[in-house]
Design a protein around this motif. Structure first.
Motif, PDB file in Angstrom:
ATOM      1  N   MET A   1      -7.026  18.183 -12.392  1.00  0.00           N
ATOM      2  CA  MET A   1      -6.225  18.513 -11.213  1.00  0.00           C
ATOM      3  C   MET A   1      -5.186  17.421 -10.933  1.00  0.00           C
ATOM      4  SD  MET A   1      -7.527  19.052  -7.282  1.00  0.00           S
ATOM      5  CE  MET A   1      -7.846  17.306  -7.120  1.00  0.00           C
ATOM      6  N   THR A   2      -5.640  16.160 -11.009  1.00  0.00           N
ATOM      7  CA  THR A   2      -4.695  15.064 -10.745  1.00  0.00           C
ATOM      8  C   THR A   2      -3.637  14.986 -11.840  1.00  0.00           C
ATOM      9  OG1 THR A   2      -6.224  13.550 -11.858  1.00  0.00           O
ATOM     10  CG2 THR A   2      -6.388  13.710  -9.472  1.00  0.00           C
ATOM     11  N   THR A   3      -4.003  15.302 -13.068  1.00  0.00           N
ATOM     12  CA  THR A   3      -3.013  15.286 -14.162  1.00  0.00           C
ATOM     13  C   THR A   3      -1.945  16.344 -13.930  1.00  0.00           C
ATOM     14  OG1 THR A   3      -4.708  14.519 -15.709  1.00  0.00           O
ATOM     15  CG2 THR A   3      -2.728  15.499 -16.655  1.00  0.00           C
ATOM     16  N   ALA A   4      -2.400  17.566 -13.571  1.00  0.00           N
ATOM     17  CA  ALA A   4      -1.432  18.638 -13.307  1.00  0.00           C
ATOM     18  C   ALA A   4      -0.536  18.281 -12.124  1.00  0.00           C
ATOM     19  CB  ALA A   4      -2.176  19.944 -13.046  1.00  0.00           C
ATOM     20  N   ALA A   5      -1.135  17.721 -11.063  1.00  0.00           N
ATOM     21  CA  ALA A   5      -0.342  17.348  -9.890  1.00  0.00           C
ATOM     22  C   ALA A   5       0.656  16.244 -10.221  1.00  0.00           C
ATOM     23  CB  ALA A   5      -1.276  16.903  -8.759  1.00  0.00           C
ATOM     24  N   THR A   6       0.244  15.276 -11.054  1.00  0.00           N
ATOM     25  CA  THR A   6       1.149  14.185 -11.435  1.00  0.00           C
ATOM     26  C   THR A   6       2.305  14.702 -12.275  1.00  0.00           C
ATOM     27  OG1 THR A   6      -0.696  12.640 -11.372  1.00  0.00           O
ATOM     28  CG2 THR A   6       1.277  11.942 -12.550  1.00  0.00           C
ATOM     29  N   LEU A   7       2.013  15.621 -13.194  1.00  0.00           N
ATOM     30  CA  LEU A   7       3.089  16.207 -14.011  1.00  0.00           C
ATOM     31  C   LEU A   7       4.070  16.975 -13.142  1.00  0.00           C
ATOM     32  CD1 LEU A   7       1.063  17.431 -17.128  1.00  0.00           C
ATOM     33  CD2 LEU A   7       2.615  15.462 -16.980  1.00  0.00           C
ATOM     34  N   LEU A   8       3.547  17.699 -12.154  1.00  0.00           N
ATOM     35  CA  LEU A   8       4.445  18.399 -11.241  1.00  0.00           C
ATOM     36  C   LEU A   8       5.292  17.409 -10.434  1.00  0.00           C
ATOM     37  CD1 LEU A   8       2.118  21.236  -9.888  1.00  0.00           C
ATOM     38  CD2 LEU A   8       4.084  21.488 -11.410  1.00  0.00           C
ATOM     39  N   ALA A   9       4.693  16.295 -10.029  1.00  0.00           N
ATOM     40  CA  ALA A   9       5.450  15.268  -9.292  1.00  0.00           C
ATOM     41  C   ALA A   9       6.549  14.679 -10.159  1.00  0.00           C
ATOM     42  CB  ALA A   9       4.493  14.177  -8.810  1.00  0.00           C
ATOM     43  N   TRP A  10       6.234  14.435 -11.429  1.00  0.00           N
ATOM     44  CA  TRP A  10       7.265  13.900 -12.335  1.00  0.00           C
ATOM     45  C   TRP A  10       8.389  14.905 -12.538  1.00  0.00           C
ATOM     46  CZ3 TRP A  10       3.794  11.501 -16.742  1.00  0.00           C
ATOM     47  CH2 TRP A  10       3.075  10.422 -16.191  1.00  0.00           C
ATOM     48  N   GLY A  11       8.014  16.184 -12.682  1.00  0.00           N
ATOM     49  CA  GLY A  11       9.057  17.215 -12.806  1.00  0.00           C
ATOM     50  C   GLY A  11       9.890  17.326 -11.544  1.00  0.00           C
ATOM     51  N   TRP A  12       9.245  17.173 -10.409  1.00  0.00           N
ATOM     52  CA  TRP A  12       9.967  17.199  -9.132  1.00  0.00           C
ATOM     53  C   TRP A  12      10.952  16.045  -9.075  1.00  0.00           C
ATOM     54  CZ3 TRP A  12       7.288  16.198  -3.749  1.00  0.00           C
ATOM     55  CH2 TRP A  12       8.179  16.527  -2.720  1.00  0.00           C
ATOM     56  N   HIS A  13      10.544  14.866  -9.579  1.00  0.00           N
ATOM     57  CA  HIS A  13      11.442  13.714  -9.577  1.00  0.00           C
ATOM     58  C   HIS A  13      12.698  13.986 -10.409  1.00  0.00           C
ATOM     59  CE1 HIS A  13      12.726   9.528  -9.541  1.00  0.00           C
ATOM     60  NE2 HIS A  13      12.896   9.620 -10.859  1.00  0.00           N
ATOM     61  N   GLN A  14      12.538  14.709 -11.491  1.00  0.00           N
ATOM     62  CA  GLN A  14      13.695  14.995 -12.340  1.00  0.00           C
ATOM     63  C   GLN A  14      14.705  15.896 -11.638  1.00  0.00           C
ATOM     64  OE1 GLN A  14      14.092  13.473 -15.233  1.00  0.00           O
ATOM     65  NE2 GLN A  14      12.074  12.477 -14.976  1.00  0.00           N
ATOM     66  N   GLU A  15      14.254  16.691 -10.684  1.00  0.00           N
ATOM     67  CA  GLU A  15      15.143  17.606  -9.968  1.00  0.00           C
ATOM     68  C   GLU A  15      15.785  16.974  -8.733  1.00  0.00           C
ATOM     69  OE1 GLU A  15      15.840  20.579 -11.123  1.00  0.00           O
ATOM     70  OE2 GLU A  15      14.457  20.319 -12.813  1.00  0.00           O
ATOM     71  N   LEU A  16      15.341  15.800  -8.359  1.00  0.00           N
ATOM     72  CA  LEU A  16      15.852  15.163  -7.141  1.00  0.00           C
ATOM     73  C   LEU A  16      17.170  14.431  -7.423  1.00  0.00           C
ATOM     74  CD1 LEU A  16      12.571  13.610  -5.673  1.00  0.00           C
ATOM     75  CD2 LEU A  16      13.815  15.608  -4.818  1.00  0.00           C
ATOM     76  N   PRO A  17      18.056  14.430  -6.458  1.00  0.00           N
ATOM     77  CA  PRO A  17      19.249  13.592  -6.608  1.00  0.00           C
ATOM     78  C   PRO A  17      18.890  12.125  -6.460  1.00  0.00           C
ATOM     79  CG  PRO A  17      19.226  14.660  -4.461  1.00  0.00           C
ATOM     80  CD  PRO A  17      18.078  15.221  -5.231  1.00  0.00           C
ATOM     81  N   ASP A  18      19.734  11.277  -6.983  1.00  0.00           N
ATOM     82  CA  ASP A  18      19.450   9.842  -6.917  1.00  0.00           C
ATOM     83  C   ASP A  18      19.369   9.373  -5.457  1.00  0.00           C
ATOM     84  OD1 ASP A  18      19.451   9.732  -9.631  1.00  0.00           O
ATOM     85  OD2 ASP A  18      21.569   9.130  -9.784  1.00  0.00           O
ATOM     86  N   GLY A  19      18.358   8.530  -5.199  1.00  0.00           N
ATOM     87  CA  GLY A  19      18.197   7.967  -3.864  1.00  0.00           C
ATOM     88  C   GLY A  19      17.570   8.899  -2.858  1.00  0.00           C
ATOM     89  N   SER A  20      17.095  10.063  -3.290  1.00  0.00           N
ATOM     90  CA  SER A  20      16.489  11.012  -2.354  1.00  0.00           C
ATOM     91  C   SER A  20      15.092  10.528  -1.946  1.00  0.00           C
ATOM     92  CB  SER A  20      16.369  12.394  -3.006  1.00  0.00           C
ATOM     93  OG  SER A  20      15.696  13.287  -2.145  1.00  0.00           O
TER      94      SER A  20
END
Length: 201
Positions: A1-20
């Motif tokens: 569960m934590t692995t899946a959540a961490t991967l989703l967090a990393w993917g979310w980071h890739q979609e964020l604009p810089d400094g968000s």
């Protein structure tokens, strides 16, 4: 569960604009809600300790995931994943062990109840067979007693009839052997004095 959540967090980071700071305030809000739920559960008179622990663990995990989604540092993300996994395991492992222990206890209780039930059935069968045997023995004893009484009555009736019909010679009314012979029964053989003397030798 934590692995899946961490991967989703990393993917979310890739979609964020810089400094968000979107992951920080979203995860902060969710963490605050989880912590509030844990506080309410802990403050209630009949609160559940497992619910309290899960609520605070969820709040901590959400905070770590928010930071993992916000930070661009890979080593920090890996460290947060490791800490989150260890925290979730530390919270859930006692619950799993408790569930297994409860399951073992329930299984043991079922086995003991089944064993007790089989024992009660066996005892009831043995008791029933014993009662049947006692009743059969009582019946046979009663039948033998009635048959003995019947035979005695028949012998008395036959002896009386023999006395009335003069099947017994005069003077033999008190002779048991003569009465038995008259009634049709085998009478004991009486030995003469000479025969008794010969037998004694």
């Amino acid at each position: 569960m934590t692995t899946a959540a961490t991967l989703l967090a990393w993917g979310w980071h890739q979609e964020l604009p810089d400094g968000s700071t979107q992951p920080l305030w979203i995860s902060g809000l969710l963490t605050a809600l989880a912590a509030a739920a844990g506080t309410v559960s802990a403050a209630k008179k009949h609160g559940d300790s497992d619910t309290t622990r899960l609520a605070f663990a969820a709040g901590g995990t959400l905070a770590l995931l928010g930071i993992a989604a916000w930070t661009p540092i890979w080593s920090l993300r890996a460290l947060l994943w490791l800490v989150g996994t260890a925290a979730v395991y530390a919270v859930c492992a006692p619950l799993w062990r408790g569930d297994r222990r409860l399951e073992r206890e329930q299984r043991h209780e079922r086995v003991m109840a089944e064993t007790d039930g089989r024992t009660q059935i066996a005892l009831a069968v043995v008791e029933g067979q014993t009662r049947v045997a006692e009743k059969v023995w009582e019946h046979r004893t009663e039948v033998a007693r009635v048959e003995g009484i019947t035979k005695s009555v028949e012998a008395l009736v036959a002896a009386n009839e023999a006395r009335e019909t003069r099947a017994v010679a005069p003077g033999d009314e008190l002779n048991v052997a003569a009465l038995l012979l008259a009634a049709g029964h085998q009478a004991p053989i009486e030995l003469t004095a000479a025969e008794r003397e010969e037998t004694g030798r």
